[in-house]
Motif scaffolding. Structure first.
Motif, PDB file in Angstrom:
ATOM      1  N   THR A 144       0.897  -1.200  -0.013  1.00  9.52           N
ATOM      2  CA  THR A 144       0.079  -0.039  -0.016  1.00  9.52           C
ATOM      3  C   THR A 144       0.905   1.355  -0.099  1.00  9.52           C
ATOM      4  OG1 THR A 144      -0.124  -0.004   2.458  1.00  9.52           O
ATOM      5  CG2 THR A 144      -1.717  -1.336   1.262  1.00  9.52           C
ATOM      6  N   PRO A 145       0.349   2.308  -0.437  1.00  6.57           N
ATOM      7  CA  PRO A 145       1.317   3.623  -0.424  1.00  6.57           C
ATOM      8  C   PRO A 145       1.704   4.143   1.040  1.00  6.57           C
ATOM      9  CG  PRO A 145      -1.071   4.099  -1.124  1.00  6.57           C
ATOM     10  CD  PRO A 145      -0.700   2.555  -1.043  1.00  6.57           C
ATOM     11  N   ALA A 146       3.007   4.776   0.669  1.00  4.41           N
ATOM     12  CA  ALA A 146       3.440   5.385   2.175  1.00  4.41           C
ATOM     13  C   ALA A 146       2.194   6.482   2.959  1.00  4.41           C
ATOM     14  CB  ALA A 146       4.568   5.655   1.902  1.00  4.41           C
ATOM     15  N   MET A 147       1.669   7.033   1.958  1.00 13.04           N
ATOM     16  CA  MET A 147       0.805   8.146   2.452  1.00 13.04           C
ATOM     17  C   MET A 147      -0.755   7.660   2.270  1.00 13.04           C
ATOM     18  SD  MET A 147       1.257  11.204  -0.248  1.00 13.04           S
ATOM     19  CE  MET A 147       3.121  11.178  -0.157  1.00 13.04           C
ATOM     20  N   GLU A 148      -1.662   7.765   3.298  1.00 18.88           N
ATOM     21  CA  GLU A 148      -3.044   7.584   3.043  1.00 18.88           C
ATOM     22  C   GLU A 148      -3.760   8.892   3.384  1.00 18.88           C
ATOM     23  OE1 GLU A 148      -4.751   4.753   2.801  1.00 18.88           O
ATOM     24  OE2 GLU A 148      -3.271   3.098   3.002  1.00 18.88           O
ATOM     25  N   ASN A 149      -4.996   9.007   2.963  1.00 19.68           N
ATOM     26  CA  ASN A 149      -5.639  10.063   3.454  1.00 19.68           C
ATOM     27  C   ASN A 149      -5.796  10.279   4.950  1.00 19.68           C
ATOM     28  OD1 ASN A 149      -6.236  11.133   0.647  1.00 19.68           O
ATOM     29  ND2 ASN A 149      -7.815   9.494   0.527  1.00 19.68           N
ATOM     30  N   PHE A 155       2.608  11.118  11.337  1.00 16.25           N
ATOM     31  CA  PHE A 155       3.161  12.015  10.700  1.00 16.25           C
ATOM     32  C   PHE A 155       2.229  12.647   9.609  1.00 16.25           C
ATOM     33  CE2 PHE A 155       7.122  10.270  12.179  1.00 16.25           C
ATOM     34  CZ  PHE A 155       7.873  11.521  12.556  1.00 16.25           C
ATOM     35  N   LYS A 156       2.109  13.938   9.675  1.00 11.36           N
ATOM     36  CA  LYS A 156       0.936  14.539   8.804  1.00 11.36           C
ATOM     37  C   LYS A 156       1.934  15.289   7.812  1.00 11.36           C
ATOM     38  CE  LYS A 156      -1.986  14.496  12.724  1.00 11.36           C
ATOM     39  NZ  LYS A 156      -0.973  14.364  13.695  1.00 11.36           N
ATOM     40  N   ILE A 157       1.401  15.247   6.423  1.00  8.46           N
ATOM     41  CA  ILE A 157       1.835  15.897   5.377  1.00  8.46           C
ATOM     42  C   ILE A 157       1.326  16.932   5.058  1.00  8.46           C
ATOM     43  CG2 ILE A 157       2.431  15.487   2.872  1.00  8.46           C
ATOM     44  CD1 ILE A 157       2.532  12.572   3.494  1.00  8.46           C
ATOM     45  N   ARG A 207      -3.274  14.448   4.162  1.00  9.89           N
ATOM     46  CA  ARG A 207      -2.598  13.121   4.173  1.00  9.89           C
ATOM     47  C   ARG A 207      -1.473  12.838   5.334  1.00  9.89           C
ATOM     48  NH1 ARG A 207      -1.641  14.814  -1.905  1.00  9.89           N
ATOM     49  NH2 ARG A 207      -1.089  16.524  -0.433  1.00  9.89           N
ATOM     50  N   LEU A 238       1.476   9.704   7.149  1.00 14.93           N
ATOM     51  CA  LEU A 238       2.230   8.662   6.776  1.00 14.93           C
ATOM     52  C   LEU A 238       1.590   7.305   7.352  1.00 14.93           C
ATOM     53  CD1 LEU A 238       5.940   9.984   6.906  1.00 14.93           C
ATOM     54  CD2 LEU A 238       4.579   9.334   4.869  1.00 14.93           C
ATOM     55  N   ASP A 251      -2.563   0.995  -4.579  1.00 14.75           N
ATOM     56  CA  ASP A 251      -1.943  -0.345  -4.103  1.00 14.75           C
ATOM     57  C   ASP A 251      -1.734  -1.291  -5.014  1.00 14.75           C
ATOM     58  OD1 ASP A 251      -3.188   0.380  -1.609  1.00 14.75           O
ATOM     59  OD2 ASP A 251      -5.225   0.005  -2.317  1.00 14.75           O
ATOM     60  N   LYS A 271       6.179  18.059   2.151  1.00 16.88           N
ATOM     61  CA  LYS A 271       6.927  18.320   3.552  1.00 16.88           C
ATOM     62  C   LYS A 271       5.973  17.899   4.658  1.00 16.88           C
ATOM     63  CE  LYS A 271       8.296  22.195   0.726  1.00 16.88           C
ATOM     64  NZ  LYS A 271       7.478  21.979  -0.303  1.00 16.88           N
ATOM     65  N   GLU A 278       4.007   8.546  -5.893  1.00 13.15           N
ATOM     66  CA  GLU A 278       4.763   7.764  -5.310  1.00 13.15           C
ATOM     67  C   GLU A 278       5.295   6.671  -6.472  1.00 13.15           C
ATOM     68  OE1 GLU A 278       4.772   5.293  -1.104  1.00 13.15           O
ATOM     69  OE2 GLU A 278       3.210   4.372  -2.610  1.00 13.15           O
TER      70      GLU A 278
END
Lengths: 448, 448
Positions: A41-46, A63-65, A91, A93, B11, B64, B137
């Protein structure tokens, strides 16, 4: 100015990478032997996927982006960091592999075959204060089976745990409990809300004895007569089977307790047939993430170190309900790569040959010689032999030093004479021994 | 509410994972054959490491990460998103593998053996607008040799490129140029600042002809007499060797041009000895990241699709200078996993057997039978055979459907009769053929 990695994160150098890959490879191989398939799955999620899933502390440690572009335009709550955060960050992490997996199953439910057995090895990020053995970026190695109530799945995870640690050479104790048994204990004394206090206290029986445990429970607000009812649970001992028989008696009027005992008995009977090398220990004090699990729970510790839990998990009844797909039961475990690494290191259990990079280095004696070496090196690589040529005509000592530092066991010396004879002088760096070989002989020598 | 991955991220389902791992595995294997060792760097770097390294656009597209805790307390520039960002964000996500690698080399310089040959396969993140084939990504597969000026390193990357695409079955054209040759062309006409306009125009010679190219250059502000001097470059054609001989004449008074031609000749002579299957094409219009490279530059395209660059790279003289370690020359390439994936898909080149998960599924006929199947399955796994047991006594049709969906080629049927005879009825799902085997026979059958 010093440029380094951010606090709590790490670079992995080649030697560590080989060791870590050995761990990941071992775990993947065992998962695959049991029919598990990989996903990522991607490193970032909503943040809507992540927030509220890990309690208040989790929300804080995510951690928030920062949104890109004119993120300030939408913002108004400059007086309140919490509200401002939701306005300027959409998004975050990945905090674990479980919540993204639940989202994955819901999103792709029509593309998956159930029961769905997946494994997933990826990093997760948490804004914890860094300390020894705790990092802000670390890998989890999760396996889950979703869409089956069968205890065969729990058994399969016991097999996987046993095989992984057997392959790694780590002697472990696998602690087992069942959330239904814990619920029954609470029901037995009518104290469903004090479950954590009770398990914490029971856990100390060995060390402080029954009187002190009772005192602690009094301090937690439990009444004398309630604690009295708990005495048989506090005094529970014997083999796994004996403990379960005693609980069976205690839970005679508590259906959920009977079910829990029965599940544990079935699982232990299965395990018994397979004669695991790991110790399987039914432990009533094991609690792990109470609000999350609904059946069997697992925890694995090294038998020979004081390093904490190496693996843990359990049965959950409704993981995907939070994302709108209710009643999908599952069971899963997670291996902690860093603690396994520390254990292998402490017990000196990493295989020695992991350190080797190339098998042979062709030393460089100049233009004419390197032209020949390029062709010979290519012959070796075609046979799958990891081969390097030193790229410059440097002093031989420097070239040998390079081979030593990279733990390359052999160097090939091809000078004017070797060129004329069409032979390679092969030197074993460990013994100093030197032999002269034709290229075909060299291939055979290195392949064996 | 729909829960999905963030825009521009993906995904990876099991079938895609197996295909992607095939690509990563192929690339790693070739890197390793050449003595490259793996490293990994953290997903997040300090913004001081990342900012200013990718131009203004890069600074904008960097993801960031919001500081945790009371990030607002330090903030004051609520009127200026740029300044506010630096106040509330100290870290960002990796934008490529090159800048973190440079930071890595400087930070760990005393732990590394030079020339240091590393490969690194990790995701990077960019806040680009998502579109077909462009993701927020994506994985890069980089290899670099740092600390050596030798052209043998460039040759080695040609070998690696050739071997990777040969193993994958993709026919490629490897375009080569040299930054020194481009600099010499600019010097030849005294127009160092118009280099990009010139290369863009030269690139169109084939399509629009010399007159239109000259017109375009006039439009870009080049003077008539300057364009005249450029004519021999515009008309450059012939084999790689012929083109280089013509340039040698043109650059007779431009030392950097002579050096560039000589480097290209040496490299092509090496390559010639190795008889690559890939086409090697010296292409004067290849420009790639001008401000970054200082010597040879590479670009690889599929010969059979219009998908863009599959791999690229080049020689740089001072990558680590930005982090305080000057004069360390290196050369590197980066494979683009997504474009390679698309190419393999478009040309139907993925191996068919990648899809297989387990080799055999034991169907489940109930408690008594499953107890036997557990033991037999364990025997198969001990021999390295990927084996599953269906976890529930479901309808046989459902169990066979599960095997079909997971592309498991064989099912084992163990009912009452098989139990009595201590045999397995093995069914080949593709042919429908069914045979009866003892467990030892089954092991041998599946191992071959």
């Amino acid at each position: 100015m010093k440029y380094t990695v951010p606090k709590g994160t790490r670079d992995f150098l080649p030697a560590q990478m080989l060791q870590r890959n050995y761990i990941f490879q071992t775990i993947s191989t065992v998962y695959q032997l049991h029919g598990f398939v990989p996903i990522e799955t991607p490193a970032m999620e909503n943040l809507s996927t992540l927030m509220g899933k890990y309690g208040e502390e989790g929300d804080r440690l995510l951690f928030k982006i920062l949104n890109s572009g004119n993120f300030l335009e939408k913002a108004s709550h400059f007086d309140d960091p919490k509200k401002l955060t939701t306005e300027i960050c959409e998004r975050g992490l990945r905090y674990d592999l479980t919540v993204p997996f639940a989202r994955f199953v819901v999103q792709h439910q029509n593309e998956l075959t159930f029961p769905f057995k997946r494994y997933q090895i990826q990093p997760v990020w948490r804004g914890d204060r860094p300390q020894k053995g705790r990092y802000r970026e670390f890998y989890q190695c999760d396996g889950d089976v979703i869409g089956s109530n069968s205890l065969l799945n729990e058994l399969e995870f016991l097999q996987i745990i046993n095989e992984v640690f057997e392959k790694l050479g780590i002697r472990v104790v696998v602690k087992l409990n069942n959330r239904k048994i814990l619920a029954a204990i609470a029901a037995l004394i009518g104290q469903e809300d004090k479950l954590i206090d009770i398990t914490v206290a029971i856990d100390k029986m060995d060390k402080i004895g029954i009187d002190q445990v009772k005192e602690e429970l009094l301090g937690k607000g439990l009444k004398e007569e309630v604690i009295q009812k708990l005495t048989p649970v506090l005094l529970l001992d014997g083999s796994n089977a004996e403990k379960l028989l005693k609980l069976q008696d205690l839970f005679v009027e508590i259906p959920i307790g009977q079910k829990g005992v029965e599940e544990m008995q079935t699982l232990l009977a299965f395990a018994n047939d397979l004669a695991f090398s790991s110790t399987i220990d039914f432990d009533i004090t094991l609690a792990r993430g109470l609000n999350y699990y609904t059946g069997t729970i697992f925890e694995v510790k090294s038998a020979d170190t004081s390093i904490g839990s190496l693996c843990g998990g359990g049965r959950y009844d409704d993981l995907t309900g939070i994302f709108g797909l209710p009643n999908l039961s599952g069971v899963g475990i997670s291996f902690g790569a860093d603690r396994i690494y520390d254990t292998l290191e402490e017990l000196n259990l990493f295989p020695q040959n992991l350190q080797q990079s190339s098998k042979i280095l062709f030393c460089n004696f100049g233009e004419k010689e390197e032209k020949q070496c390029i062709l010979w090196a290519e012959k070796l690589r075609k046979e799958g032999i990891k081969t390097e040529i030193y790229p410059e005509n440097a002093k031989l000592k420097k070239q040998i030093g390079y081979a030593d530092a990279k733990r390359i066991p052999f160097v090939a010396l091809v000078g004017e004479q070797e060129l004329a004879e069409q032979k390679v002088s092969l030197k074993n760096l460990a013994t100093g021994e030197q032999i002269s070989l034709k290229i075909e002989e060299l291939v055979n020598f290195l392949k064996n």
